[in-house]
Write a protein that holds these residues in place. Structure first.
Motif, PDB file in Angstrom:
ATOM      1  N   ASP A 175      -1.878  -6.561  15.761  1.00  0.00           N
ATOM      2  CA  ASP A 175      -0.469  -6.270  15.493  1.00  0.00           C
ATOM      3  C   ASP A 175      -0.348  -5.225  14.375  1.00  0.00           C
ATOM      4  N   ASP A 176       0.869  -4.760  14.181  1.00  0.00           N
ATOM      5  CA  ASP A 176       1.168  -3.833  13.094  1.00  0.00           C
ATOM      6  C   ASP A 176       1.846  -4.541  11.930  1.00  0.00           C
ATOM      7  N   VAL A 177       1.695  -5.856  11.867  1.00  0.00           N
ATOM      8  CA  VAL A 177       2.301  -6.654  10.803  1.00  0.00           C
ATOM      9  C   VAL A 177       1.303  -7.722  10.376  1.00  0.00           C
ATOM     10  N   VAL A 178       1.176  -7.876   9.071  1.00  0.00           N
ATOM     11  CA  VAL A 178       0.391  -8.987   8.541  1.00  0.00           C
ATOM     12  C   VAL A 178       1.311 -10.201   8.481  1.00  0.00           C
ATOM     13  N   GLY A 179       1.019 -11.196   9.300  1.00  0.00           N
ATOM     14  CA  GLY A 179       1.857 -12.387   9.369  1.00  0.00           C
ATOM     15  C   GLY A 179       1.398 -13.473   8.417  1.00  0.00           C
ATOM     16  N   PRO A 180       1.947 -14.711   8.580  1.00  0.00           N
ATOM     17  CA  PRO A 180       1.603 -15.815   7.679  1.00  0.00           C
ATOM     18  C   PRO A 180       0.112 -16.142   7.662  1.00  0.00           C
ATOM     19  N   GLU A 181      -0.546 -16.137   8.825  1.00  0.00           N
ATOM     20  CA  GLU A 181      -1.970 -16.453   8.853  1.00  0.00           C
ATOM     21  C   GLU A 181      -2.789 -15.371   8.146  1.00  0.00           C
ATOM     22  N   GLY A 182      -2.481 -14.112   8.468  1.00  0.00           N
ATOM     23  CA  GLY A 182      -3.175 -13.027   7.790  1.00  0.00           C
ATOM     24  C   GLY A 182      -2.871 -13.000   6.298  1.00  0.00           C
ATOM     25  N   MET A 183      -1.649 -13.365   5.909  1.00  0.00           N
ATOM     26  CA  MET A 183      -1.277 -13.395   4.492  1.00  0.00           C
ATOM     27  C   MET A 183      -2.068 -14.461   3.743  1.00  0.00           C
ATOM     28  N   GLU A 184      -2.286 -15.615   4.400  1.00  0.00           N
ATOM     29  CA  GLU A 184      -3.064 -16.677   3.763  1.00  0.00           C
ATOM     30  C   GLU A 184      -4.505 -16.219   3.525  1.00  0.00           C
ATOM     31  N   LYS A 185      -5.092 -15.581   4.523  1.00  0.00           N
ATOM     32  CA  LYS A 185      -6.456 -15.061   4.367  1.00  0.00           C
ATOM     33  C   LYS A 185      -6.508 -13.962   3.307  1.00  0.00           C
ATOM     34  N   PHE A 186      -5.473 -13.129   3.277  1.00  0.00           N
ATOM     35  CA  PHE A 186      -5.396 -12.058   2.276  1.00  0.00           C
ATOM     36  C   PHE A 186      -5.353 -12.633   0.859  1.00  0.00           C
ATOM     37  N   CYS A 187      -4.552 -13.679   0.656  1.00  0.00           N
ATOM     38  CA  CYS A 187      -4.475 -14.301  -0.676  1.00  0.00           C
ATOM     39  C   CYS A 187      -5.807 -14.928  -1.071  1.00  0.00           C
ATOM     40  N   GLU A 188      -6.509 -15.494  -0.105  1.00  0.00           N
ATOM     41  CA  GLU A 188      -7.827 -16.073  -0.412  1.00  0.00           C
ATOM     42  C   GLU A 188      -8.819 -14.994  -0.836  1.00  0.00           C
ATOM     43  N   ASP A 189      -8.779 -13.847  -0.162  1.00  0.00           N
ATOM     44  CA  ASP A 189      -9.732 -12.776  -0.479  1.00  0.00           C
ATOM     45  C   ASP A 189      -9.507 -12.203  -1.874  1.00  0.00           C
ATOM     46  N   ALA A 208       8.338  -4.737   0.391  1.00  0.00           N
ATOM     47  CA  ALA A 208       8.385  -5.577   1.590  1.00  0.00           C
ATOM     48  C   ALA A 208       9.787  -6.130   1.769  1.00  0.00           C
ATOM     49  N   GLN A 209      10.234  -6.197   3.015  1.00  0.00           N
ATOM     50  CA  GLN A 209      11.599  -6.618   3.308  1.00  0.00           C
ATOM     51  C   GLN A 209      11.694  -8.102   3.655  1.00  0.00           C
ATOM     52  N   SER A 210      10.602  -8.698   4.084  1.00  0.00           N
ATOM     53  CA  SER A 210      10.632 -10.107   4.487  1.00  0.00           C
ATOM     54  C   SER A 210       9.518 -10.865   3.796  1.00  0.00           C
ATOM     55  N   MET A 211       9.834 -12.076   3.315  1.00  0.00           N
ATOM     56  CA  MET A 211       8.839 -12.894   2.641  1.00  0.00           C
ATOM     57  C   MET A 211       7.795 -13.365   3.644  1.00  0.00           C
ATOM     58  N   GLY A 212       6.520 -13.189   3.291  1.00  0.00           N
ATOM     59  CA  GLY A 212       5.420 -13.631   4.145  1.00  0.00           C
ATOM     60  C   GLY A 212       4.980 -12.607   5.160  1.00  0.00           C
ATOM     61  N   TYR A 213       5.504 -11.386   5.096  1.00  0.00           N
ATOM     62  CA  TYR A 213       5.159 -10.361   6.088  1.00  0.00           C
ATOM     63  C   TYR A 213       4.988  -9.005   5.379  1.00  0.00           C
ATOM     64  N   PHE A 214       3.940  -8.295   5.801  1.00  0.00           N
ATOM     65  CA  PHE A 214       3.706  -6.915   5.346  1.00  0.00           C
ATOM     66  C   PHE A 214       3.558  -6.042   6.582  1.00  0.00           C
ATOM     67  N   THR A 215       4.430  -5.075   6.752  1.00  0.00           N
ATOM     68  CA  THR A 215       4.294  -4.146   7.879  1.00  0.00           C
ATOM     69  C   THR A 215       3.275  -3.063   7.532  1.00  0.00           C
ATOM     70  N   LEU A 216       2.857  -2.321   8.563  1.00  0.00           N
ATOM     71  CA  LEU A 216       1.883  -1.250   8.361  1.00  0.00           C
ATOM     72  C   LEU A 216       2.430  -0.177   7.449  1.00  0.00           C
ATOM     73  N   GLN A 217       3.685   0.208   7.630  1.00  0.00           N
ATOM     74  CA  GLN A 217       4.290   1.244   6.790  1.00  0.00           C
ATOM     75  C   GLN A 217       4.388   0.786   5.338  1.00  0.00           C
ATOM     76  N   ASP A 229      -7.514   0.717  -1.637  1.00  0.00           N
ATOM     77  CA  ASP A 229      -7.856   0.773  -0.217  1.00  0.00           C
ATOM     78  C   ASP A 229      -8.911  -0.265   0.143  1.00  0.00           C
ATOM     79  N   SER A 230      -9.106  -1.249  -0.733  1.00  0.00           N
ATOM     80  CA  SER A 230     -10.081  -2.304  -0.477  1.00  0.00           C
ATOM     81  C   SER A 230      -9.696  -3.538  -1.282  1.00  0.00           C
ATOM     82  N   THR A 231     -10.312  -4.654  -0.897  1.00  0.00           N
ATOM     83  CA  THR A 231     -10.038  -5.913  -1.597  1.00  0.00           C
ATOM     84  C   THR A 231     -10.491  -5.838  -3.046  1.00  0.00           C
TER      85      THR A 231
END
Length: 350
Positions: A175-189, A208-217, A229-231
């Motif tokens: 997808d072009d959006v980081v959703g809740p599952e991807g956000m959880e993994k992102f916070c862990e990293d 970001a316009q919505s809580m829990g979501y990051f769009t590609l733009q 550009d990296s963790t």
């Protein structure tokens, strides 16, 4: 007198051609002229003071001779002085040119047009030894290695949009959006809890316009502004994100942003439970009265918080004393805060 004029002409010719010898000849000529003038003057004065043996006719001849000699001598002396001045200037110029090696050699076998300016001999190149060759080769190798190493470091330090895009799809998947599952993994990293205020600051940086979501733009724009550009790079920037909260202007912007970020997009107000969580995130550690204000909200009749009430809570926390002694009930405070002050005073009295 004709002989003297011929000598003067010859002397002038010689002096103009040869500079060093001409000065000596000029001096001798000068001495001779002055000697002749002195002799003529002596003879004339002698004739004046010996009237017994020289008659009037002879005296007139002597006087005429004296005038002629004196006049000619004055003219010749003037011409001679002019010649000497000219020769002195020529000699001075010749001496200066000689010092600058710009004169021409005048000799028996030399030509007048032959230039005698000296040219520096070509400097011979020293042939490098074997040790010099080895050191120069090693220096060139070290220089190439340093350039290569520097280019690698710069390449690593420079922000890469390609790496940032690859990093985004690690959490977004297809997808072009980081959703809740991807956000959880992102916070862990990055080692941060989702409820941590740093995540709110990061969302503000990404706009970001919505809580829990990051769009590609949002991701590319925000991470580009942070040069991450990296963790690992984002993990190194967490201290900076925390320090942003210490700036009053930035904190006020983040506080206002949090209201729109947390509310439902089809609602103009923020529900009470979400508002209490966000207030605790932003003011829980900086406003001593927040626990009391949170109790007031829990027992109050309010179900939502509008934006005007939200912004005035921040102003209240910054300007009103802990004992509420400087609170003006007739001020332009919302009713929510008036009720809180009344509730707090009654509680203190009881």
């Amino acid at each position: 007198m004709a002989c003297l004029e011929e000598m003067d002409y010859n002397a002038h010719t010689q002096l103009s051609r040869y500079f060093v010898n001409s000065v000596q000849v000029a001096r001798l000529h000068c001495y001779f002229r002055y000697a002749a003038s002195a002799i003529c003057s002596t003879v004339c004065w002698f004739a004046w003071f010996w009237p017994l043996e020289i008659n009037e006719k002879h005296r007139r001849l002597v006087t005429a001779f004296e005038r002629e000699c004196t006049g000619d001598t004055w003219q010749q002396d003037f011409q001679l002085n002019s010649h000497l001045t000219t020769l002195a200037s020529i000699h001075k110029i010749h001496h200066t040119l000689h010092r600058l090696n710009l004169t021409e050699d005048v000799g028996q076998d030399s030509h007048p047009t032959a230039c005698c300016s000296r040219a520096m001999p070509p400097r011979k190149k020293r042939r490098p030894s074997a040790g010099d060759d080895m050191s120069a080769k090693k220096s060139r190798q070290d220089s190439v290695f340093r350039k290569h190493e520097t280019s690698q470091i710069r390449e690593e330090e420079t922000f890469s949009s390609k790496r940032c895009l690859e990093w985004f799809y690690e959490y977004a998947g297809c997808d072009d959006v980081v959703g809740p599952e991807g956000m959880e993994k992102f916070c862990e990293d990055i080692g941060v809890e989702p409820e941590n205020v740093v995540m709110l600051v990061l969302a503000w940086k990404l706009d970001a316009q919505s809580m829990g979501y990051f769009t590609l733009q949002e991701w590319l724009r925000g991470m580009g502004s942070l040069q991450c550009d990296s963790t690992e790079r984002l993990r190194n920037s967490l201290d900076y994100l925390r320090s942003v909260l210490n700036d009053g202007t930035s904190f006020k912007l983040i506080y206002r942003y949090a209201f729109d970020f947390a509310r439902e997009k089809d609602q103009r107000s923020l529900d009470l439970n979400t508002a209490k969580c966000m207030l605790g995130l932003l003011l829980g550690k900086t406003w001593p009265l927040f626990p009391v204000f949170n109790q007031f909200l829990e027992q109050s009749k309010y179900k939502v918080i509008n934006k005007d009430q939200w912004c005035n809570v921040l102003e209240f926390s910054r300007t009103i004393n802990l004992d509420l002694s400087n609170y003006d009930e007739d001020g332009a405070w919302p009713v929510l805060l008036d009720e809180f002050v009344e509730w707090y005073k009654e509680r203190q009295m009881s």
